[in-house]
Scaffold this motif. Structure first.
Motif, PDB file in Angstrom:
ATOM      1  N   ASP A 198      12.244  -8.825   5.053  1.00 26.64           N
ATOM      2  CA  ASP A 198      12.460  -7.554   5.737  1.00 26.64           C
ATOM      3  C   ASP A 198      11.290  -6.609   5.485  1.00 26.64           C
ATOM      4  O   ASP A 198      10.776  -6.520   4.358  1.00 26.64           O
ATOM      5  CB  ASP A 198      13.743  -6.878   5.242  1.00 26.64           C
ATOM      6  N   GLN A 199      10.871  -5.908   6.514  1.00 26.91           N
ATOM      7  CA  GLN A 199       9.796  -4.932   6.355  1.00 26.91           C
ATOM      8  C   GLN A 199      10.339  -3.663   5.707  1.00 26.91           C
ATOM      9  O   GLN A 199      11.474  -3.252   5.956  1.00 26.91           O
ATOM     10  CB  GLN A 199       9.158  -4.629   7.707  1.00 26.91           C
ATOM     11  N   PHE A 200       9.503  -3.046   4.889  1.00 24.40           N
ATOM     12  CA  PHE A 200       9.896  -1.882   4.094  1.00 24.40           C
ATOM     13  C   PHE A 200       9.005  -0.706   4.475  1.00 24.40           C
ATOM     14  O   PHE A 200       7.778  -0.789   4.370  1.00 24.40           O
ATOM     15  CB  PHE A 200       9.738  -2.226   2.609  1.00 24.40           C
ATOM     16  N   TYR A 201       9.625   0.377   4.959  1.00 31.77           N
ATOM     17  CA  TYR A 201       8.887   1.538   5.448  1.00 31.77           C
ATOM     18  C   TYR A 201       9.323   2.807   4.717  1.00 31.77           C
ATOM     19  O   TYR A 201      10.503   2.972   4.385  1.00 31.77           O
ATOM     20  CB  TYR A 201       9.145   1.759   6.934  1.00 31.77           C
ATOM     21  N   LEU A 202       8.384   3.712   4.516  1.00 33.78           N
ATOM     22  CA  LEU A 202       8.693   5.072   4.116  1.00 33.78           C
ATOM     23  C   LEU A 202       8.979   5.874   5.375  1.00 33.78           C
ATOM     24  O   LEU A 202       8.204   5.823   6.341  1.00 33.78           O
ATOM     25  CB  LEU A 202       7.510   5.691   3.365  1.00 33.78           C
ATOM     26  N   MET A 203      10.088   6.598   5.393  1.00 33.51           N
ATOM     27  CA  MET A 203      10.393   7.493   6.510  1.00 33.51           C
ATOM     28  C   MET A 203       9.847   8.868   6.123  1.00 33.51           C
ATOM     29  O   MET A 203      10.533   9.698   5.538  1.00 33.51           O
ATOM     30  CB  MET A 203      11.893   7.534   6.769  1.00 33.51           C
ATOM     31  N   ASP A 204       8.590   9.055   6.433  1.00 31.80           N
ATOM     32  CA  ASP A 204       7.847  10.229   5.993  1.00 31.80           C
ATOM     33  C   ASP A 204       8.207  11.430   6.863  1.00 31.80           C
ATOM     34  O   ASP A 204       7.985  11.416   8.076  1.00 31.80           O
ATOM     35  CB  ASP A 204       6.349   9.941   6.084  1.00 31.80           C
ATOM     36  N   SER A 226       0.861  -1.186   0.000  1.00 33.04           N
ATOM     37  CA  SER A 226       0.000   0.000   0.000  1.00 33.04           C
ATOM     38  C   SER A 226       0.890   1.226   0.000  1.00 33.04           C
ATOM     39  O   SER A 226       2.114   1.135   0.041  1.00 33.04           O
ATOM     40  CB  SER A 226      -0.916   0.003   1.230  1.00 33.04           C
ATOM     41  N   GLY A 227       0.266   2.394  -0.037  1.00 34.20           N
ATOM     42  CA  GLY A 227       1.016   3.634   0.037  1.00 34.20           C
ATOM     43  C   GLY A 227       1.653   4.026  -1.281  1.00 34.20           C
ATOM     44  O   GLY A 227       1.520   3.343  -2.299  1.00 34.20           O
ATOM     45  N   LYS A 228       2.370   5.127  -1.250  1.00 35.48           N
ATOM     46  CA  LYS A 228       3.015   5.666  -2.441  1.00 35.48           C
ATOM     47  C   LYS A 228       4.488   5.912  -2.157  1.00 35.48           C
ATOM     48  O   LYS A 228       4.856   6.381  -1.082  1.00 35.48           O
ATOM     49  CB  LYS A 228       2.343   6.966  -2.869  1.00 35.48           C
ATOM     50  N   LEU A 229       5.342   5.606  -3.131  1.00 35.58           N
ATOM     51  CA  LEU A 229       6.785   5.804  -3.011  1.00 35.58           C
ATOM     52  C   LEU A 229       7.277   6.589  -4.219  1.00 35.58           C
ATOM     53  O   LEU A 229       6.910   6.288  -5.356  1.00 35.58           O
ATOM     54  CB  LEU A 229       7.506   4.452  -2.941  1.00 35.58           C
ATOM     55  N   SER A 230       8.133   7.585  -3.965  1.00 35.34           N
ATOM     56  CA  SER A 230       8.700   8.387  -5.046  1.00 35.34           C
ATOM     57  C   SER A 230      10.218   8.371  -4.972  1.00 35.34           C
ATOM     58  O   SER A 230      10.803   8.231  -3.889  1.00 35.34           O
ATOM     59  CB  SER A 230       8.209   9.837  -4.960  1.00 35.34           C
ATOM     60  N   ARG A 231      10.835   8.522  -6.117  1.00 36.80           N
ATOM     61  CA  ARG A 231      12.297   8.583  -6.159  1.00 36.80           C
ATOM     62  C   ARG A 231      12.782   9.779  -5.328  1.00 36.80           C
ATOM     63  O   ARG A 231      12.205  10.851  -5.366  1.00 36.80           O
ATOM     64  CB  ARG A 231      12.767   8.719  -7.608  1.00 36.80           C
ATOM     65  N   GLY A 232      13.841   9.544  -4.568  1.00 42.14           N
ATOM     66  CA  GLY A 232      14.394  10.589  -3.719  1.00 42.14           C
ATOM     67  C   GLY A 232      13.922  10.540  -2.280  1.00 42.14           C
ATOM     68  O   GLY A 232      14.493  11.211  -1.411  1.00 42.14           O
ATOM     69  N   GLN A 233      12.861   9.749  -1.989  1.00 46.82           N
ATOM     70  CA  GLN A 233      12.376   9.652  -0.622  1.00 46.82           C
ATOM     71  C   GLN A 233      13.266   8.736   0.210  1.00 46.82           C
ATOM     72  O   GLN A 233      14.006   7.902  -0.308  1.00 46.82           O
ATOM     73  CB  GLN A 233      10.932   9.148  -0.602  1.00 46.82           C
ATOM     74  N   GLU A 234      13.172   8.899   1.523  1.00 45.28           N
ATOM     75  CA  GLU A 234      13.945   8.084   2.451  1.00 45.28           C
ATOM     76  C   GLU A 234      13.105   6.883   2.889  1.00 45.28           C
ATOM     77  O   GLU A 234      11.922   7.028   3.204  1.00 45.28           O
ATOM     78  CB  GLU A 234      14.343   8.907   3.671  1.00 45.28           C
ATOM     79  N   GLY A 249      18.569  -5.813  10.814  1.00 48.66           N
ATOM     80  CA  GLY A 249      18.493  -4.765  11.822  1.00 48.66           C
ATOM     81  C   GLY A 249      17.731  -3.590  11.265  1.00 48.66           C
ATOM     82  O   GLY A 249      16.554  -3.709  10.919  1.00 48.66           O
ATOM     83  N   ALA A 250      18.395  -2.440  11.141  1.00 52.70           N
ATOM     84  CA  ALA A 250      17.778  -1.241  10.576  1.00 52.70           C
ATOM     85  C   ALA A 250      18.701  -0.673   9.513  1.00 52.70           C
ATOM     86  O   ALA A 250      19.845  -0.337   9.800  1.00 52.70           O
ATOM     87  CB  ALA A 250      17.517  -0.203  11.660  1.00 52.70           C
ATOM     88  N   HIS A 251      18.216  -0.603   8.295  1.00 53.94           N
ATOM     89  CA  HIS A 251      18.970   0.025   7.211  1.00 53.94           C
ATOM     90  C   HIS A 251      18.119   1.140   6.607  1.00 53.94           C
ATOM     91  O   HIS A 251      17.012   0.895   6.134  1.00 53.94           O
ATOM     92  CB  HIS A 251      19.353  -0.982   6.131  1.00 53.94           C
ATOM     93  N   ILE A 252      18.639   2.374   6.636  1.00 56.24           N
ATOM     94  CA  ILE A 252      17.902   3.534   6.157  1.00 56.24           C
ATOM     95  C   ILE A 252      18.691   4.197   5.030  1.00 56.24           C
ATOM     96  O   ILE A 252      19.903   4.382   5.131  1.00 56.24           O
ATOM     97  CB  ILE A 252      17.665   4.534   7.306  1.00 56.24           C
ATOM     98  N   GLN A 253      18.000   4.526   3.954  1.00 57.96           N
ATOM     99  CA  GLN A 253      18.661   5.144   2.804  1.00 57.96           C
ATOM    100  C   GLN A 253      17.642   5.903   1.961  1.00 57.96           C
ATOM    101  O   GLN A 253      16.432   5.752   2.132  1.00 57.96           O
ATOM    102  CB  GLN A 253      19.331   4.075   1.936  1.00 57.96           C
ATOM    103  N   GLN A 254      18.157   6.692   1.024  1.00 55.16           N
ATOM    104  CA  GLN A 254      17.308   7.350   0.040  1.00 55.16           C
ATOM    105  C   GLN A 254      17.137   6.451  -1.176  1.00 55.16           C
ATOM    106  O   GLN A 254      18.016   5.660  -1.506  1.00 55.16           O
ATOM    107  CB  GLN A 254      17.909   8.685  -0.396  1.00 55.16           C
TER     108      GLN A 254
END
Length: 455
Positions: A432-438, A378-386, A395-400
């Motif tokens: 692995d769970q995939f989240y948008l860091m809004d 669900s949700g929306k993802l755009s290029r450039g988002q974190e 563990g936790a991996h965060i990136q753009q």
């Protein structure tokens, strides 16, 4: 730019090639002389804490700890895995059993402690004398919980018969802690192990309005005892004050029982000088991104706080604080450590400008290309988002997101449900769970609430 012509074209061996985070020893904070004790409410938090340099983690199993309602709570069968994983990283594993124990709980307590003793767990954090005695019978070291509210040297001397580490009451200031630590050295107070008793203090995280967390509000309002891990967070709610005539009192802060989080980072050098040897980070319910961020910041800060010249430490504080503000918090204060007036949260929850929005999970990983296939639910993802990946081993991996592909074609944005591929800068894993860091545009400076709009 990445291109995948067949999502199933790589063999399992190819997908597994290259070193994993699991095989890389985490950095250590031992050279500072202070142990970082990190929270773990899920397997992803265990991995994130260890990868970020925690010296130890604490976790609870079943319902005999004060965070038994944590998402992804651990079971009896998880004790061995957590202990082995910590030891692989050169870290220690502490089992939390600090809830009120009833007679009906004793059989489960014995079962848990028997398992803990058999797998070489490093210690049990306890407050109930029955649990303390059972732990010692199983050959386990005991850390005395802050629930006991130890506040003076005589109490330390008494409890040293049973515990090697004492987590002091959170209501003490630094001068009180220093006097206790000095007394332990002068009187050479030793625990059951024969080693000098160590002092642990809370360095970061939630502060309860009740004395050392011993609260009865949830039991009164919901028949759910906070002292048995079922806190209903009554103190975090907004309250109106109305007198017997129905006249409402106007107050500036309607969150009249919700303190700011403790944050010792700005005066961490003074915490080090107090003589405490263990720094606990609170937050087993706050997620893998929280523990990863917070452990990294405090590990860096401890390395500089222990230097003779504190100029570098002081110069780094603004950057460290900015990083801490990116994960869950209720605003920051010094707690009781500096003898200052306690700050109040002023809002009902997270004051970070970042919100985690669940999008889906990783369905494949292509190691040669460093590309993840993601099933977007669900949700929306755009290029450039974190974005963030959370997992038992990752563990936790965060990136753009630098690129998104769907059906092997580059796209600027996508809405779920969909299957996409994205390049990743670290290995991730199936499931692995995939989240948008809004990220929110907050009105005013960080820590003043979550008013604002999404970017």
């Amino acid at each position: 730019m990445h291109s995948i012509r067949s999502q199933g074209s790589l063999s399992i061996a190819e997908q597994s090639a290259g070193p994993t985070r699991e095989e890389i020893r985490a950095p250590s904070a031992e050279n500072t002389g202070m142990e970082i004790v990190a929270p773990a409410g899920t397997m992803a938090m265990v991995a994130a804490a260890l990868q970020s340099g925690a010296n130890s983690i604490y976790f609870g199993v079943e319902n005999l700890n004060l965070r038994n309602q944590a998402n992804g709570a651990f079971s009896l069968e998880d004790i061995d895995y957590v202990a082995r994983k910590c030891h692989r990283f050169g870290a220690k594993a502490y089992l939390t059993m600090n809830s009120v124990i009833y007679d009906r709980d004793m059989k489960l307590a014995q079962t848990i402690l028997t398992r803990a003793g058999s797998v070489g767990l490093d210690a049990v954090i306890a407050s109930d004398p029955a649990v303390i005695e059972l732990a010692r019978e199983k050959g386990l070291s005991v850390h005395l919980s802050t629930q006991v509210s130890v506040s003076n040297l005589a109490a330390v001397r008494f409890w040293a018969r049973y515990a090697d580490v004492i987590v002091l009451a959170r209501e003490l200031d630094l001068s009180m802690i220093a006097r206790i630590a000095e007394g332990i050295r002068e009187q050479d107070i030793r625990g059951p192990s024969g080693e000098r008793v160590r002092i642990e203090v809370f360095g970061h995280g939630a502060l309860c309005i009740a004395v050392s967390g011993r609260c009865g509000m949830s039991l009164y309002s919901d028949l759910a005892s906070a002292n048995r891990g079922a806190c209903r967070q009554n103190c975090r709610r907004k309250y109106r004050v109305i007198d017997e005539r129905g006249v409402e009192l106007e107050i500036d802060n309607e969150y009249i029982m919700s303190p700011n989080d403790i944050c010792t980072l700005p005066f961490l050098n003074r915490v080090v000088d107090s003589g405490a040897s263990m720094l606990k980070i609170e937050g087993r319910n706050r997620g893998a991104d929280y523990v990863s961020n917070t452990v990294q910041v405090y590990r860096e800060a401890l390395q500089k706080a222990g230097q003779e010249d504190l100029a570098e430490f002081k110069d780094s504080i603004p950057d460290w604080m900015q990083r801490l503000e990116q994960v869950y918090h209720r605003g920051f204060s010094s707690g009781y450590y500096l003898g200052e007036k306690q700050g109040w949260a002023g809002s009902d929850g997270n004051q970070s400008p970042v919100r985690k929005v669940f999008l889906g999970e990783v369905s494949n990983y292509f190691s040669r290309l460093s590309v993840a296939e993601v099933t977007l639910r669900s949700g929306k993802l755009s290029r450039g988002q974190e974005v963030a990946f959370f997992g038992k081993t990752t563990g936790a991996h965060i990136q753009q997101i630098s690129e998104i592909r769907q059906d092997n074609q580059p796209i600027e944005s996508v809405s779920g449900p969909a299957i996409i591929t994205v390049p990743v800068s670290n290995r991730v894993r199936r499931g692995d769970q995939f989240y948008l860091m809004d990220r929110l545009e907050v009105d005013g400076k960080a820590g003043e609430g979550t008013k604002g709009k999404r970017k």
